[in-house]
Design a protein around this motif. Structure first.
Motif, PDB file in Angstrom:
ATOM      1  N   LEU A 216       0.813  -1.218   0.000  1.00  0.00           N
ATOM      2  CA  LEU A 216       0.000   0.000   0.000  1.00  0.00           C
ATOM      3  C   LEU A 216       0.848   1.270   0.000  1.00  0.00           C
ATOM      4  N   LYS A 217       2.113   1.151   0.347  1.00  0.00           N
ATOM      5  CA  LYS A 217       2.978   2.327   0.456  1.00  0.00           C
ATOM      6  C   LYS A 217       3.068   3.067  -0.877  1.00  0.00           C
ATOM      7  N   GLY A 218       2.666   4.341  -0.859  1.00  0.00           N
ATOM      8  CA  GLY A 218       2.734   5.183  -2.035  1.00  0.00           C
ATOM      9  C   GLY A 218       1.680   4.921  -3.079  1.00  0.00           C
ATOM     10  N   ARG A 219       0.777   3.975  -2.820  1.00  0.00           N
ATOM     11  CA  ARG A 219      -0.230   3.604  -3.813  1.00  0.00           C
ATOM     12  C   ARG A 219      -1.465   4.490  -3.687  1.00  0.00           C
ATOM     13  N   LYS A 220      -2.022   4.906  -4.822  1.00  0.00           N
ATOM     14  CA  LYS A 220      -3.247   5.703  -4.820  1.00  0.00           C
ATOM     15  C   LYS A 220      -4.430   4.796  -4.529  1.00  0.00           C
ATOM     16  N   VAL A 221      -5.167   5.105  -3.464  1.00  0.00           N
ATOM     17  CA  VAL A 221      -6.260   4.239  -3.045  1.00  0.00           C
ATOM     18  C   VAL A 221      -7.515   5.033  -2.737  1.00  0.00           C
ATOM     19  N   CYS A 222      -8.610   4.295  -2.655  1.00  0.00           N
ATOM     20  CA  CYS A 222      -9.883   4.805  -2.157  1.00  0.00           C
ATOM     21  C   CYS A 222     -10.205   4.044  -0.884  1.00  0.00           C
ATOM     22  N   THR A 223     -10.662   4.715   0.155  1.00  0.00           N
ATOM     23  CA  THR A 223     -11.124   4.028   1.363  1.00  0.00           C
ATOM     24  C   THR A 223     -12.637   3.910   1.310  1.00  0.00           C
ATOM     25  N   LEU A 224     -13.126   2.733   1.681  1.00  0.00           N
ATOM     26  CA  LEU A 224     -14.557   2.440   1.673  1.00  0.00           C
ATOM     27  C   LEU A 224     -14.946   2.020   3.087  1.00  0.00           C
ATOM     28  N   ALA A 225     -15.777   2.841   3.752  1.00  0.00           N
ATOM     29  CA  ALA A 225     -16.064   2.582   5.169  1.00  0.00           C
ATOM     30  C   ALA A 225     -17.514   2.886   5.516  1.00  0.00           C
ATOM     31  N   GLY A 226     -18.216   1.843   5.952  1.00  0.00           N
ATOM     32  CA  GLY A 226     -19.567   1.991   6.488  1.00  0.00           C
ATOM     33  C   GLY A 226     -19.571   1.456   7.901  1.00  0.00           C
ATOM     34  N   ILE A 227     -18.840   2.131   8.784  1.00  0.00           N
ATOM     35  CA  ILE A 227     -18.658   1.689  10.167  1.00  0.00           C
ATOM     36  C   ILE A 227     -18.897   2.872  11.096  1.00  0.00           C
ATOM     37  N   GLY A 228     -18.832   2.606  12.394  1.00  0.00           N
ATOM     38  CA  GLY A 228     -19.105   3.658  13.369  1.00  0.00           C
ATOM     39  C   GLY A 228     -18.074   4.765  13.388  1.00  0.00           C
ATOM     40  N   ASP A 229     -16.810   4.436  13.066  1.00  0.00           N
ATOM     41  CA  ASP A 229     -15.733   5.418  13.137  1.00  0.00           C
ATOM     42  C   ASP A 229     -14.872   5.336  11.865  1.00  0.00           C
ATOM     43  N   PRO A 230     -15.377   5.847  10.729  1.00  0.00           N
ATOM     44  CA  PRO A 230     -14.622   5.747   9.478  1.00  0.00           C
ATOM     45  C   PRO A 230     -13.311   6.528   9.502  1.00  0.00           C
ATOM     46  N   LYS A 231     -13.264   7.607  10.276  1.00  0.00           N
ATOM     47  CA  LYS A 231     -12.052   8.417  10.317  1.00  0.00           C
ATOM     48  C   LYS A 231     -10.868   7.617  10.828  1.00  0.00           C
ATOM     49  N   GLU A 241       1.103   4.493   4.764  1.00  0.00           N
ATOM     50  CA  GLU A 241       1.691   5.375   3.747  1.00  0.00           C
ATOM     51  C   GLU A 241       1.003   5.244   2.392  1.00  0.00           C
ATOM     52  N   ALA A 242      -0.283   4.854   2.420  1.00  0.00           N
ATOM     53  CA  ALA A 242      -1.065   4.862   1.191  1.00  0.00           C
ATOM     54  C   ALA A 242      -1.465   6.301   0.863  1.00  0.00           C
ATOM     55  N   ASP A 243      -1.657   6.575  -0.415  1.00  0.00           N
ATOM     56  CA  ASP A 243      -2.059   7.903  -0.882  1.00  0.00           C
ATOM     57  C   ASP A 243      -3.571   7.883  -1.110  1.00  0.00           C
ATOM     58  N   ILE A 244      -4.327   8.346  -0.102  1.00  0.00           N
ATOM     59  CA  ILE A 244      -5.794   8.288  -0.191  1.00  0.00           C
ATOM     60  C   ILE A 244      -6.291   9.423  -1.084  1.00  0.00           C
ATOM     61  N   ARG A 245      -6.865   9.058  -2.233  1.00  0.00           N
ATOM     62  CA  ARG A 245      -7.384  10.048  -3.173  1.00  0.00           C
ATOM     63  C   ARG A 245      -8.904  10.181  -3.092  1.00  0.00           C
ATOM     64  N   VAL A 246      -9.582   9.119  -2.674  1.00  0.00           N
ATOM     65  CA  VAL A 246     -11.048   9.133  -2.570  1.00  0.00           C
ATOM     66  C   VAL A 246     -11.434   8.525  -1.224  1.00  0.00           C
ATOM     67  N   ARG A 247     -12.345   9.196  -0.512  1.00  0.00           N
ATOM     68  CA  ARG A 247     -12.893   8.667   0.743  1.00  0.00           C
ATOM     69  C   ARG A 247     -14.387   8.471   0.557  1.00  0.00           C
ATOM     70  N   TYR A 248     -14.825   7.226   0.647  1.00  0.00           N
ATOM     71  CA  TYR A 248     -16.247   6.923   0.465  1.00  0.00           C
ATOM     72  C   TYR A 248     -16.799   6.442   1.798  1.00  0.00           C
ATOM     73  N   ARG A 249     -17.664   7.259   2.398  1.00  0.00           N
ATOM     74  CA  ARG A 249     -18.251   6.935   3.705  1.00  0.00           C
ATOM     75  C   ARG A 249     -19.753   6.758   3.580  1.00  0.00           C
ATOM     76  N   VAL A 250     -20.273   5.744   4.260  1.00  0.00           N
ATOM     77  CA  VAL A 250     -21.718   5.532   4.355  1.00  0.00           C
ATOM     78  C   VAL A 250     -22.041   5.206   5.808  1.00  0.00           C
ATOM     79  N   ARG A 251     -23.317   5.115   6.124  1.00  0.00           N
ATOM     80  CA  ARG A 251     -23.712   4.878   7.516  1.00  0.00           C
ATOM     81  C   ARG A 251     -23.329   3.461   7.942  1.00  0.00           C
ATOM     82  N   ASP A 252     -23.246   3.269   9.238  1.00  0.00           N
ATOM     83  CA  ASP A 252     -22.945   1.957   9.804  1.00  0.00           C
ATOM     84  C   ASP A 252     -24.002   0.939   9.357  1.00  0.00           C
ATOM     85  N   HIS A 253     -23.560  -0.267   8.992  1.00  0.00           N
ATOM     86  CA  HIS A 253     -24.417  -1.370   8.545  1.00  0.00           C
ATOM     87  C   HIS A 253     -25.061  -1.110   7.182  1.00  0.00           C
ATOM     88  N   HIS A 254     -24.558  -0.155   6.420  1.00  0.00           N
ATOM     89  CA  HIS A 254     -25.102   0.137   5.089  1.00  0.00           C
ATOM     90  C   HIS A 254     -25.025  -1.098   4.199  1.00  0.00           C
TER      91      HIS A 254
END
Length: 329
Positions: A216-231, A241-254
């Protein structure tokens, strides 16, 4: 005016909910409502707020640790949202995981059918019908009591004073003097532990192939999180050291749909993102049909599942010692 009306309605609903909680406790104190005692030890892991306190990783860790110390553990879970129960069953096999709203019935089954001598309740702090030998309360160190309001005005399932029932308190996050002081005011006797997470494994969805974390080091990624604490999950990915370019958040249990995820893949490709990194909890909610619907898109944008392990301060040996001491009484 509309906002004020909504606030008044929520305040009224909060009072009704609080009155219901007080009535339940009054019923147990008076003996009108009965507690059930099972013939084995019962350990509960739960919280006072909705989601984001690390119950599931803690239950997995404790079940494995107690089983390795000679206990015949069974985990009882309500199965809300189904994702937690699927993760528990997958990570804990061959430890039995029993799903059902009535923990008395599932506890009796665990003893009768699996020979369990220790029952571990996932999300069990509000399971008042079952007599427990040990209550472990989890909370977010950043906000142990959410916004301080009861459901539905806030996230509290019980008033903060209910922390006094806990035998052990585990705060998710780094050591915080403020959180420690809040808990000590309500429960001076309970030992307090802080729990953080470390990445343990990265595997590809859906074939499960293990990928080195260092990839993951230096790789452009998207995070996908539908949990209580996505941050916190995003911070964990950034810590690799991943390079997060997109953050996709939805509600818990989505519940994800194939169309929704295909649109996300298209968005990732526009941002030159080659991987979507998600949680175990989210991975079990990705519909199988998505694999067929996405087709060759998954060759360009792969889905990776990041698994985590808890770390404790004071260390784990002290936590397990405290648990075994209580259970030995």
């Amino acid at each position: 005016m509309k906002k004020k009306a909504v606030e008044l309605a929520l305040a009224g609903a909060e009072k009704v909910y609080g009155a219901g909680i007080r009535a339940i406790h009054w019923g147990f104190r008076r003996g009108i409502l009965k507690k059930h005692r099972l013939p084995v030890k019962v350990v509960s892991v739960g919280n006072l707020t909705w989601g984001g306190t690390g119950k599931t990783p803690l239950v997995i860790h404790l079940a494995q640790a107690l089983q390795s110390h000679g206990c015949r553990v069974a985990v009882l879970t309500r199965g809300y949202g189904k994702d937690e129960s699927l993760i528990l069953a997958e990570r804990l096999a061959p430890i039995p995981v029993l799903v059902g709203p009535d923990r008395v019935l599932t506890g009796e089954r665990a003893v009768r059918e699996h020979g369990a001598d220790l029952l571990l309740l996932d999300d069990g702090y509000q399971q008042w019908r079952l007599q427990k030998d040990l209550e472990i309360l989890t909370a977010d160190a950043a906000a142990p009591f959410g916004n301080g309001r009861l459901i539905p005005r806030g996230t509290l399932r019980e008033p903060p004073a209910a922390a006094a029932r806990a035998d052990l308190i585990v705060l998710k996050g780094k050591d915080s003097a403020g959180a420690r002081a809040q808990m000590k005011r309500l429960n001076p006797a309970a030992p307090i532990f802080f729990m953080t997470y470390e990445p343990s494994r990265l595997r590809r969805w859906p074939d499960g192939k293990e990928i080195p974390l260092k990839n993951l080091k230096g790789r452009k990624v998207c995070t996908l999180a539908g949990i209580g604490d996505p941050k916190q999950f995003e911070e964990t990915v950034a810590g690799l050291e991943a390079d997060i370019r997109v953050r996709y958040r939805v509600r818990d249990h989505h519940r994800y749909t194939a169309g929704e995820l295909i649109r996300l893949v298209s968005r990732c490709q526009r941002h030159k993102v080659a991987a979507v990194v998600t949680t175990e909890k989210d991975a079990v909610r990705i519909p199988a049909i998505f694999r067929e619907a996405a087709g060759r898109r998954l060759e360009e944008t792969e889905f990776l599942v990041l698994e985590i392990e808890p770390r404790f301060e004071p260390d784990e040996s002290e936590l397990l010692h405290r648990i075994r001491t209580v259970l030995a009484r």
